[in-house]
Structures are given as C-alpha cells and as structure tokens.
Design a protein around this motif. Structure first.
Motif, mmCIF file in Angstrom:
data_model
loop_
_atom_site.group_PDB
_atom_site.id
_atom_site.type_symbol
_atom_site.label_atom_id
_atom_site.label_comp_id
_atom_site.label_asym_id
_atom_site.label_seq_id
_atom_site.Cartn_x
_atom_site.Cartn_y
_atom_site.Cartn_z
ATOM 1 N N CYS A 252 0.837 -1.206 0.000
ATOM 2 C CA CYS A 252 0.000 0.000 0.000
ATOM 3 C C CYS A 252 0.867 1.249 0.000
ATOM 4 N N GLU A 253 2.037 1.152 -0.617
ATOM 5 C CA GLU A 253 2.989 2.272 -0.659
ATOM 6 C C GLU A 253 3.311 2.759 0.755
ATOM 7 N N ASN A 254 3.346 1.801 1.696
ATOM 8 C CA ASN A 254 3.621 2.072 3.121
ATOM 9 C C ASN A 254 2.623 3.033 3.756
ATOM 10 N N ASP A 255 1.411 3.025 3.213
ATOM 11 C CA ASP A 255 0.324 3.823 3.773
ATOM 12 C C ASP A 255 -0.547 2.892 4.624
ATOM 13 N N TRP A 256 -0.341 2.939 5.932
ATOM 14 C CA TRP A 256 -1.063 2.042 6.829
ATOM 15 C C TRP A 256 -2.558 2.316 6.835
ATOM 16 N N ASN A 257 -2.948 3.538 6.621
ATOM 17 C CA ASN A 257 -4.383 3.865 6.564
ATOM 18 C C ASN A 257 -5.033 3.241 5.338
#
Length: 423
Positions: A252-257
């Motif tokens: 997720c492109e290091n997008d935890w949200n």
C-alpha cells in the motif's frame, strides 16, 4: 457428485459448515477453529492439465505428499494471461486474449479442484497479478489500448512499476478483468458437476497476487478498484470467502491507513500480508544465518502492526507469502537450508501461539512448494522445465521447498502437528 452439487446449491455463507467461514474474527472449518500452515502451489492448475506442462501423476503425488505433512491449504494461480513465448512469463497461458480461453488449462483447474476435494484440501485462488510473471496488470492495460507495456527483464523495475501505476485509473482494463471474473466464477467443474460457487474445495477467491497502486497519487483509485472487484465477486458467489492478496503496508505504498481501509471493506472477509526478508534487505545473501535475529525481529514487528489493525476490524490475518533463501544463496537440490528452517520454525510458532490463545494471526503459506521438481536451468525457468515454487523470472530453487529437503519437511510436519494440538 451431482448430488453434492444439488445439496450445496443456494447455501449462503454462514449456513453450511462445508465452506471455510469467518465468525467473530476467526476462521471456522466444520464448525471448529481453523489455524493452518499452508503453502503456495501456483502452478497446480497447469500441472492438472493434459497439455504442455501438464502432469497429473505428479499432481496426485504432490497432493498426497502435502496431505501427509498435514498441509491442506494451497494458494494457487487460476491462470496466466497473454501471449506465449515471452521470457520470464508463466506458460501455457489460460487467457490468450480477453475472453479467449485455453480449455486445456480450464480442465487442469477442474481436475485440480476435484483432487483437492477428495483430500479435503482447500484452495485460495487468485485471479489477477500486479507482476509480469503471469500477465495480470500489463495484459489488461495492453488490451485496454495503453500500448505495449514494459517488462522488468527488458526495461527495469522502475519503468515497469511506473507503467503499472496506470492500471488503477484505467476503467477499460478493470472491465476486461471483471469479464474474466464473471467467466471463472460462473464455471461448473466438468469432472464433478459442481458449480465453482458451490465447491467447498475453494476457501477463498482472491482479487490478485500482490495488487499494488505503485504510486501514492493513485491510491484512491486503487482502493475504488478493489472495492468494485470484491463487490462483484460477492454478487456472484455468496458462499466463499473473499480476500485481496495484499502484501500489507508494503503493498500500500507504506500507507497504513490505506491498508486498514481496504481490509475494512464489508466484502473482504479476512486480511493478508506477505513478507520477504531477503527482498526487503533484512538479510544479506552472504550473511543469511548471521542476520536471522534481525529478520525475526522485523518479522514480528510487521506481523504485530497488521494484527493490531485486523483485531480492530475483527478479521483474521494470514501471512500467505514468505520465503527465505537456501544457505549461501545456493539453488541446487540437496543444498542446506539451515537458515530457512530456523526462520520457518519461528513463523510457524507464531501461528501456533495464536491457535493456543485464540489470536487473529490464523495461518501462513510458505513460498513455495517445489515438491518433486527436478530443475534444469538454475537462473531462469525455460519451456519444458519442471515447475517449481519459483516463477519463471526467478532462479529455480531460490525459495522452493523440495520433497527432498528433509530438514525443512520435518520443521513443517512438526509445526503442523503442534498447531493442530493447540487448537
């Protein structure tokens, strides 16, 4: 077998224990908690065919061997897409062009599911791929009018990933994929007479292998596509679980949200992560054993952060891909696997601990099963070679577990027995 089809037709999710279910954040199978060690067997459909690459005798031997180890959960590619004769791509292909299907491979999928059903094994079937080795994103983009797509072996990964980021916003590409989903989910198994949507040998439909946005700017469109795909699958099949195939925050492109949002979708029944210590530079090829403590620490942290999200969402988590190279970065059959065995034992123990405590980290599928394969070309798969756990673009033997890897097999078998005892 037709009687079975009639018995199961119309069963909604949650009304029949024939299907793996999710209830209160946990998997249930036959009404009991389901925790598992499984493997990736991406080439199972091809092996089940009677054309090029098919070997039903080997398929039966592989399934019997896996079952004897206590492995009953296999993650499998439905089929590859596009032209044949492309270096670093799996073949034979299933979807030659949009809506044009190779019936020999479809027969292979039918046969595979029949044989798995006989053994009470279940399949996680993924329908798409963000990577080049089975077509996926690039195939749909080309047929949606985006022109010839780059390949990592020719143009490098940066160019490839930039091109694949266009998939998230290409509605025509999505529609071609949805047509494929409708076709596959609408099938009836020619050998059993059971509709796919009524087949307990399927645990989950998975949107894709490691679906990614590839660019933070298109994350909203990426999330919209996943939601559309899961809603379509649910409309076609009320019986089976739905999963994404995500690597987790890494995908997720290091997008935890972003990860939390895609997992929170009402049609997504459970969550996935993948984990690659060598690919993610947690271990060095010449220090695989020395770097194990770092790999374990990072692994535990990665799992725990995703477990926190899944617990909040009340959904199980499966680490459905993870691998570790052979000692000294060798590939040949019979070379030692000391570091891999240690890492596997560590991951399996985490599943066992969750089985004992009732946690949401419910299973793992190691990558990948090489079984009885006898690789001929170490650096890259070639047409006519045996299929291993390593796809066409990778060194053959890099992450494969072969039937002769006795120490790894022992770790797997002992861990499965411990998990079964813990439940």
């Amino acid at each position: 077998m037709v009687t079975v089809a009639i018995m199961l037709t119309g069963c909604a999710k949650g009304e029949s224990s024939a299907f793996v279910q999710v209830k209160d954040g946990h998997f249930l199978r036959d009404g009991k908690p389901y925790y598992f060690v499984g493997t990736n067997f991406w080439y199972g459909t091809i092996l089940g065919s009677e054309g090029q690459g098919g070997d039903r005798n080997r398929l039966v031997r592989e399934l019997d061997n896996l079952k004897s180890l206590g492995i009953d959960n296999l993650r499998i590619l439905v089929g590859s897409d596009g032209e044949r004769g492309v270096t670093t791509k799996v073949e034979p292909t299933l979807q030659i062009a949009p809506g044009v299907y190779n019936d020999t491979i479809l027969a292979g999928l039918d046969y595979l599911l029949m044989e798995m059903g006989k053994r009470k094994m279940v399949a996680v079937l993924y329908l798409n791929n963000s990577w080049e080795w089975s077509g996926g994103y690039g195939f749909y983009l080309e047929h949606a009018g985006a022109g010839k797509q780059p390949r990592p072996n020719e143009d490098g990964y940066p160019a490839f990933m930039q091109a694949m980021s266009k998939y998230a916003t290409n509605q025509k590409a999505h529609e071609l994929f949805y047509d494929y989903v409708r076709f596959i989910l609408g099938r009836t198994n020619r050998y059993t007479g059971v509709k796919y949507v009524d087949d307990p040998a399927i645990m989950s439909w998975q949107i894709g292998n490691e679906p990614r946005a590839f660019d933070k700017a298109v994350i909203p469109a990426f999330e919209k596509w996943l939601a559309e795909a899961s809603a379509l699958i649910r409309s076609l099949d009320p019986n089976h679980l739905i999963s994404i195939g995500s690597e987790g925050s890494w995908g997720c492109e290091n997008d935890w949200n972003c990860y939390e949002r895609i997992c929170a979708d009402k049609n997504v029944d459970y969550c996935n992560i993948h984990l690659w210590p060598y690919n993610w530079s947690w271990v060095r090829k010449d220090h695989l054993i020395d770097d194990l403590p770092t790999a374990k620490e990072n692994t535990k942290d990665y799992i725990d952060r995703h477990v926190a999200i899944c617990s909040k969402l009340q959904k199980p988590l499966v680490m459905e891909e993870f691998g570790f190279p052979r000692d000294d970065f060798q590939f040949a059959l019979g070379t030692p696997t000391t570091a891999r065995d240690d890492f596997y034992r560590y991951v399996f123990a985490l599943v066992s601990d969750n089985a004992q405590s009732g946690g949401c980290f419910a299973g793992c599928n190691f990558w990948g099963w090489g079984g009885y394969a006898q690789p001929k070309h170490e650096q890259q798969w070639q047409v006519g070679d045996d299929y291993t756990g390593d796809p066409a673009q990778e060194q053959q033997g890099l992450n494969s577990v072969f039937a002769g890897d006795s120490t790894t097999i022992q770790v797997v078998s002992e861990s499965v027995a411990k998990i079964q005892k813990s439940k």
